[in-house]
Scaffold this motif. Structure first.
Motif, PDB file in Angstrom:
ATOM      1  N   HIS A 111      37.590  -9.651  25.277  1.00  0.00           N
ATOM      2  CA  HIS A 111      36.844  -8.739  24.409  1.00  0.00           C
ATOM      3  C   HIS A 111      37.842  -8.097  23.455  1.00  0.00           C
ATOM      4  CE1 HIS A 111      37.330  -4.682  26.784  1.00  0.00           C
ATOM      5  NE2 HIS A 111      38.449  -5.329  26.702  1.00  0.00           N
ATOM      6  N   ASP A 145      38.269  -6.384  32.612  1.00  0.00           N
ATOM      7  CA  ASP A 145      39.446  -5.666  33.122  1.00  0.00           C
ATOM      8  C   ASP A 145      39.637  -5.766  34.627  1.00  0.00           C
ATOM      9  OD1 ASP A 145      40.482  -4.483  30.685  1.00  0.00           O
ATOM     10  OD2 ASP A 145      38.621  -3.341  30.651  1.00  0.00           O
ATOM     11  N   HIS A 203      41.476  -9.934  23.660  1.00  0.00           N
ATOM     12  CA  HIS A 203      42.464 -10.001  24.743  1.00  0.00           C
ATOM     13  C   HIS A 203      41.785 -10.269  26.080  1.00  0.00           C
ATOM     14  CE1 HIS A 203      41.218  -5.763  24.496  1.00  0.00           C
ATOM     15  NE2 HIS A 203      41.438  -5.700  25.795  1.00  0.00           N
ATOM     16  N   TYR A 222      50.351  -1.299  28.169  1.00  0.00           N
ATOM     17  CA  TYR A 222      50.254  -1.632  29.590  1.00  0.00           C
ATOM     18  C   TYR A 222      51.647  -1.634  30.220  1.00  0.00           C
ATOM     19  CZ  TYR A 222      45.570  -3.473  28.573  1.00  0.00           C
ATOM     20  OH  TYR A 222      44.258  -3.613  28.189  1.00  0.00           O
TER      21      TYR A 222
HETATM   22 FE   LIG Z   1      40.408  -4.504  27.207  1.00  0.00          FE
END
Ligand SMILES: [Fe+2]
Ligand SMILES: [Fe+2]
Length: 367
Positions: free
Chosen positions: A279, A244, A319, A287
């Motif tokens: 992951h 992330d 993703h 988002y």
């Molecule tokens: Fe994620």
């Protein structure tokens, strides 16, 4: 010796078919026949990722601005993002609903309350005089602020300024409706009374608090963007999460847990050209792109995004994100992870190869 049930069918078929027909006619189901449907080996039913472009949404919002007022049923001038595979629930994911709301200069969105909880993320805020009132306290709405509206709290929005204000609503009504627990009530009058002083809650959420007056979890919290950005920016030289980038979560100061029991919020900074590893998790996430341009690959499907676009990563979908510019890209997100944590269901895993092959490109507007 005992034998295992359901490994073979013992009759010639016709007697069994008759049994199945008669069970169905009496509203029974033979579990040995339908077990995989009742307890799937992996989360399902699956649905695709989706993306709503701001350049498509904004003109609709401006048309609604001109056509809809409170007299024509526009108590809330908000446009909901409905995933085409989840149309019956009016939601972006199976648990989360989002909408973009506009309050014109000089308008009041009147007071009401509902059992669904909400968060507001301000996309175009106003000055000191613009506020959302929640449970008797006024909270300013400035660019990129996050404001919570816990369930069953009276709330209304007031824009005395000369400029329209726009925000993203995030709600858990798909969960509340699934549980058949929705209640909704209008306040008798446009504005509920102010019963708390300015910054009442702000003076109870810091590391110094009044000893006689404890914060309750339902107390409303405003997260000013200036504080959020200062934290995010100060972390930019840290390694960050491999999945992330530099990601921070909004904590509820009552217990350091998530913003709300059903919805967690976060912001992530993807530094220039940063590409994360893939992951997947059992949570679903919506988002909103605050700045920058890039792409997110979800189960091999590439979603290209730019400022104010809204996109969805469904549960148990691989993703990974990539900032395709040299400058910062910043994403705000809402997740149902807190609910899964309460139930002990949350699971995540990395993709051992690190990255996915892109097998298709998402075309906005396609279903
Ligand atoms: Fe994620
Ligand atoms: Fe509301």
């Amino acid at each position: 010796m005992a034998v295992t049930i359901g490994t073979s069918e013992r009759s010639d078929g016709s007697a069994l078919d008759t049994l199945y027909d008669e069970l169905a006619a009496s509203n029974f189901v033979p579990v040995w026949k339908y077990a995989p449907k009742l307890a799937g080996r992996e989360p399902g039913p699956k649905y695709r990722p989706y993306l709503w472009q701001w350049k498509t949404l904004e003109p609709f919002l401006m048309r609604a601005r001109d056509l809809v007022d409170s007299a024509s049923g526009g108590e809330r001038r908000a446009i909901n993002q409905t995933h085409p595979e989840l149309q019956s629930t009016y939601s972006a994911t199976h648990t989360l609903a989002t909408a973009v709301q506009l309050v014109r200069a000089g308008e009041i969105a009147p007071a009401h309350r509902h059992t669904a909880s909400a968060i507001r993320f301000i996309l175009q805020g106003g000055g000191q005089e613009v506020f959302t009132a929640v449970e008797g306290e006024r909270f300013r709405m400035e660019d990129n602020d996050l404001i919570l509206t816990p369930h069953w709290t009276w709330h209304h929005h007031v824009n005395p300024s000369a400029r329209d204000i726009i925000w993203l609503d995030g709600l858990d009504f798909p969960i509340v409706n699934f549980l058949r627990n929705s209640f909704f009530e209008d306040y008798p009058g446009a504005e509920a009374p102010t019963t708390r002083a300015q910054d009442h809650t702000a003076h109870r959420v810091g590391i110094v608090r009044p000893s006689w007056d404890r914060l309750e979890r339902k107390d409303v919290i405003r997260y000013p963007w200036a504080d959020t950005w200062a934290t995010l920016n100060s972390l930019r030289d840290e390694p960050g999460s491999p999945y992330d980038g530099v990601a921070v979560e909004y904590a509820n100061p009552h217990d350091s847990g998530p913003t709300l029991p059903t919805m967690g919020c976060g912001v992530q900074l993807l530094r220039g050209s940063e590409q994360t590893r893939a992951h997947r998790a059992t949570s679903s996430t919506v988002y909103v792109v605050l700045s920058g341009e890039g792409r997110t690959v979800v189960d091999g499907e590439q979603l290209d995004w730019s400022e104010k676009d809204i996109f969805v990563v469904p549960p148990w979908s691989w993703h990974e994100h990539e900032n395709e510019t040299k400058g910062d890209a910043v994403l705000f997100s809402i997740t149902d992870k807190p609910l899964l944590d309460i139930l002990g269901l949350y699971r995540e895993e990395p993709l051992s190869e690190g990255h996915q092959d892109v097998t298709s490109i998402f075309r906005p507007g396609s279903s």
